[in-house]
Design a protein around this motif. Structure first.
Motif, PDB file in Angstrom:
ATOM      1  N   GLN A   1     -15.747  62.755  15.437  1.00 34.10           N
ATOM      2  CA  GLN A   1     -14.591  63.259  16.183  1.00 34.10           C
ATOM      3  C   GLN A   1     -13.284  62.702  15.622  1.00 34.10           C
ATOM      4  O   GLN A   1     -12.937  61.548  15.835  1.00 34.10           O
ATOM      5  N   LEU A   2     -12.561  63.560  14.920  1.00 38.36           N
ATOM      6  CA  LEU A   2     -11.249  63.169  14.405  1.00 38.36           C
ATOM      7  C   LEU A   2     -10.250  62.945  15.533  1.00 38.36           C
ATOM      8  O   LEU A   2      -9.295  62.194  15.383  1.00 38.36           O
ATOM      9  N   SER A   3     -10.466  63.619  16.671  1.00 38.44           N
ATOM     10  CA  SER A   3      -9.520  63.528  17.782  1.00 38.44           C
ATOM     11  C   SER A   3      -9.395  62.109  18.323  1.00 38.44           C
ATOM     12  O   SER A   3      -8.432  61.784  19.023  1.00 38.44           O
ATOM     13  N   LYS A   4     -10.364  61.240  17.986  1.00 36.81           N
ATOM     14  CA  LYS A   4     -10.267  59.853  18.428  1.00 36.81           C
ATOM     15  C   LYS A   4      -9.042  59.165  17.834  1.00 36.81           C
ATOM     16  O   LYS A   4      -8.540  58.196  18.404  1.00 36.81           O
ATOM     17  N   PHE A   5      -8.596  59.665  16.700  1.00 35.64           N
ATOM     18  CA  PHE A   5      -7.405  59.077  16.078  1.00 35.64           C
ATOM     19  C   PHE A   5      -6.185  59.281  16.966  1.00 35.64           C
ATOM     20  O   PHE A   5      -5.362  58.378  17.129  1.00 35.64           O
ATOM     21  N   ASN A   6      -6.057  60.462  17.576  1.00 34.78           N
ATOM     22  CA  ASN A   6      -4.950  60.716  18.488  1.00 34.78           C
ATOM     23  C   ASN A   6      -5.053  59.832  19.728  1.00 34.78           C
ATOM     24  O   ASN A   6      -4.039  59.350  20.257  1.00 34.78           O
ATOM     25  N   GLN A   7      -6.293  59.597  20.196  1.00 39.56           N
ATOM     26  CA  GLN A   7      -6.477  58.690  21.324  1.00 39.56           C
ATOM     27  C   GLN A   7      -6.101  57.268  20.929  1.00 39.56           C
ATOM     28  O   GLN A   7      -5.527  56.517  21.733  1.00 39.56           O
ATOM     29  N   ALA A   8      -6.414  56.908  19.697  1.00 42.62           N
ATOM     30  CA  ALA A   8      -6.062  55.578  19.214  1.00 42.62           C
ATOM     31  C   ALA A   8      -4.553  55.380  19.202  1.00 42.62           C
ATOM     32  O   ALA A   8      -4.049  54.291  19.518  1.00 42.62           O
ATOM     33  N   ILE A   9      -3.803  56.414  18.840  1.00 44.19           N
ATOM     34  CA  ILE A   9      -2.344  56.331  18.834  1.00 44.19           C
ATOM     35  C   ILE A   9      -1.836  56.079  20.258  1.00 44.19           C
ATOM     36  O   ILE A   9      -0.948  55.247  20.474  1.00 44.19           O
TER      37      ILE A   9
END
Length: 794
Positions: free
Chosen positions: A725-733
């Motif tokens: 899940q690449l979307s975890k990067f946005n959650q990390a931000i």
């Protein structure tokens, strides 16, 4: 009597059996204590294979070598150094693992100590990975002398070997946990007595019981002061040796001063005691340091050890006689046989054969490259189709895989500006507090000599940078816990500072935006055969193939349909017999299709010369690639794609994802150059998957690796996203922005508290136990504020 020769240097043994070393399950004679010490050091260092594979005897050790230096002398042997050092233009370079580094001041001390050696051309110490990159002139300085120089200033050094590093990290972690547990236990016990003492439970008639409680508290606090707090003392001493000041210096003075003063009060039977304060703020400080320690271990264990991917053995071709030998025994110019499925043992040039090689460990791309005579192959890559005969052109540290490691090492040893600023602020803060405390003591010595020590102690305790030291680690710990729940692993604490500043994200393609696996996209039947049979035929031909395309058909294999006489045609396809049919699968030319009518189809299947089906294959995009990129763009973050794949594939992916900037056909150095160019105007985050991304991951402002990526890419990255899940990067931000906010609040409170309490303590309005309570409350506020992070919803 038969004269025997020294097992180490081959000189005659004139001392009988006085000196021996246990090698190869038996005692071996040595000619002198020097040879005995060096040979024993070689065995103790786990380098016994030197004696098995050496081509020349070792140098005679004429002098008695001290035990602590003998272990270093073993590394001067050329055969031992072969896999440890890299030599260019007479300058040797080595990565050294250093045990005992606790802060940036330690790195500064080591660097400046080694720079005093004239033969050292470059020294760069990374305090996070606890390693140093050292370059020196071999003819003027021995490696053992470099290691000994580091040892003399209080650090244990050895050439970086992953197994030893893992062992040392675990041992250090257990020791630190013991210190923390002891401090926590003592704090709980001493606090029980302190509650009674502070609440005036004991009247004047109960002084005997009060003194008893004090003696017990002093005994319980002693292990905390003399054992648990040792890391602070050693760090403070090293800081002073380097001519710098750090926060551990004031911490050490406060802990030692409060304990010694409390001991005098206990012995004399008057005055205040602060054993619970000593135990408590030692515990809190150790707790924050423990999490920092765990982060360092994660960063250092297995980092940059690409050499594990190179096989230990090779098939040597000596005038047609094939023998399996240890890869370490290969020499330049040797001829080796690389069979289908074998991993290439050394860099070299093909002198016979043609085959596809999977270079994903270098390029990150799963599609094999067709290579033939005069083409170069690299250690660690996998031969797919046919046997190759290769002439060795590079070994050890001169191989491409070692060059990638060095690129990563150089990039990761570069200190960001924020780290240097933090070091300066910490020194100034500690220096200011110590100066104020000293001035306070001098002034009060004139005003009221009997109160001078206690007022000064109040200043040190009240302004002890406990809250300041906890401000960042506690918030980072809570944020890391959230990341763990989200399936995100952090390697460096400054991730939470860097993430909010990122305004350009560069994605690798294969294994990052795509899944990295070949799948079947579409089938077009061109004959009477049904789809199930066609797929079963294709699966039968691909059975046993190591080519990534074979994985697209494995699920369609049928037990009743088997192929015989299978032949692999390099770069073309596969042919074989199924029952009485001659079946081929491959490109258009191979099966006899006019390439002008392929309509972009990748693979064709023919039965008895009749075209039966064509297949479209794809490396599927991750399901959330488009959504992730769209969300990044909505936050005004630029997005680019940088890949080693061909322009057609990269541009097609970029078009699908609405990415304007795409770069194709890049090697590791090209990617690093691209990142460096973008960094001139922006803060860049790099997503990578293959080992080739290790240098660029280390060089970016922030690096991210997918959990399915290679071990080296993950070890080079600041962030690792587990799963797909690449979307975890946005959650990390999102989490990092909140974490950054909390850290700023903690720091503001820590400084504000010190600004308020300092003048009160200096003027004598804060007695030591109030100072200790204030310091503890300040720390609790910081910790509680950090714990708010655990309640956020993502």
């Amino acid at each position: 009597m038969i004269m025997q020769n020294c097992y180490h240097c081959n000189e005659p043994v004139l001392t009988g059996n006085e000196f021996t070393t246990f090698i190869d399950n038996q005692d071996q004679l040595m000619c002198c204590p020097g040879c005995q010490a060096v040979s024993q050091a070689i065995i103790d260092s786990g380098l016994a294979s030197y004696y098995q594979y050496r081509s020349e005897p070792g140098s005679k050790q004429t002098a008695l070598v001290p035990a602590e230096l003998a272990q270093y002398s073993a590394y001067d042997i050329p055969e031992v150094q072969q896999d440890l050092t890299h030599k260019v233009d007479g300058i040797n370079t080595i990565s050294v693992s250093i045990d005992g580094i606790t802060c940036a001041a330690c790195a500064w001390l080591i660097e400046h100590k080694l720079k005093q050696l004239a033969a050292i051309t470059n020294i760069s110490v990374n305090s996070t990975t606890q390693r140093a990159l050292v370059s020196w002139h071999e003819e003027s300085l021995k490696l053992s002398e470099i290691l000994a120089a580091i040892s003399r200033i209080g650090y244990q050094a050895a050439p970086y070997q992953v197994d030893e590093q893992e062992k040392q990290s675990k041992a250090e972690g257990r020791k630190f946990l013991l210190r923390l547990g002891l401090a926590g236990f003592a704090t709980m016990q001493v606090m029980m007595f302190a509650l009674a003492l502070y609440s005036d439970y004991f009247t004047l008639q109960d002084t005997q019981m009060r003194d008893y409680f004090r003696w017990v508290s002093m005994t319980l606090a002693a292990p905390v002061v003399f054992y648990s707090a040792q890391p602070f003392y050693f760090s403070a001493i090293r800081s002073l040796l380097s001519g710098k000041l750090n926060m551990d210096l004031s911490v050490s003075i406060a802990i030692a001063g409060a304990y010694i003063a409390s001991c005098f009060a206990t012995i004399n039977g008057n005055g205040e005691v602060y054993f619970e304060s000593v135990s408590m703020f030692t515990f809190f400080l150790l707790l924050g340091r423990y999490f920092e320690q765990k982060a360092k271990q994660t960063a250092s264990v297995n980092s940059s050890n690409l050499h594990k991917l190179v096989p230990l053995t090779a098939h040597l071709n000596l005038d047609g006689d094939i023998s399996e030998i240890p890869a370490k025994r290969l020499k330049l110019g040797d001829i080796i046989l690389v069979r289908p499925g074998d991993i290439v043992a050394a860099d070299g040039d093909i002198i016979e054969g043609k085959s596809g090689l999977n270079e994903s460990m270098l390029t990150g791309e799963q599609m094999p490259l067709i290579k033939t005579i005069n083409d170069s192959v690299f250690a660690g890559t996998i031969n797919i189709d046919q046997a190759l005969t290769v002439k060795v052109t590079a070994l050890g540290q001169d191989q491409l895989v070692a060059e990638i490691i060095r690129l990563q090492e150089v990039a990761s040893n570069t200190k960001p500006a924020i780290a240097k600023l933090a070091d300066r602020l910490a020194r100034y803060f500690s220096g200011t507090i110590l100066a104020i405390a000293s001035l306070t003591y001098v002034v009060w010595l004139q005003i009221s000599p009997e109160d001078a020590f206690w007022v000064t102690l109040s200043v040190l305790v009240a302004t002890c940078p406990c809250a300041l030291a906890l401000a960042t680690p506690t918030a980072i710990t809570c944020a890391t816990a959230i990341f763990t729940k989200l399936g995100i692993i952090t390697r460096k604490a400054d991730v939470f500072e860097k993430l909010p500043r990122i305004n350009h994200v560069v994605f690798d393609k294969t294994g990052t935006l795509t899944c990295g696996t070949i799948s079947l996209e579409n089938i077009v039947l061109t004959d009477s055969q049904d789809e199930q049979t066609v797929l079963a035929y294709a699966a039968a031909l691909e059975t046993g193939s190591l080519h990534p395309i074979a994985s697209a058909f494995k699920a369609h294999a049928h037990t009743d349909i088997c192929a015989t006489d299978i032949q692999h045609h390099v770069g073309l396809g596969i042919s074989g017999n199924i029952n009485t049919d001659v079946v081929k699968i491959g490109n258009a030319d191979f099966v006899g299709v006019d390439a002008n009518h392929c309509n972009g189809k990748l693979l064709w299947l023919s039965v008895n010369g009749i075209i039966t089906a064509c297949f479209s294959l794809k490396d599927a995009l991750r399901v959330d690639s488009l959504a992730t990129i769209k969300q990044l763009q909505q936050q005004n973050i630029d997005v680019s794609i940088a890949s080693g794949d061909s322009a057609s594939h990269v541009n097609a992916i970029a078009q699908q994802l609405n990415v304007k900037n795409s770069y194709a056909g890049l090697n590791p150095k090209d990617k690093l150059d691209l990142i460096n160019k973008l960094q001139q105007t922006q803060d860049v985050a790099m997503f990578g998957d293959g080992i080739n991304d290790a240098p660029v991951l280390a060089g970016a402002n922030l690096s991210v690796a997918m959990g399915s990526g290679s071990a080296i890419a993950k070890n080079s990255a600041d962030l690792i996203l587990l799963g797909d899940q690449l979307s975890k990067f946005n959650q990390a931000i999102t989490v990092s922005k909140l974490t950054n906010k909390i850290i700023k609040q903690n720091l503001i409170w820590a400084f504000a508290y010190n600004v308020i309490i300092l003048p009160l303590a200096v003027t004598g309005h804060v007695v030591p136990y109030i100072a200790a309570i204030g310091m503890s409350v300040s720390s609790i506020i910081v910790v509680s504020n950090s714990l708010r992070l655990l309640r956020i919803k993502i």
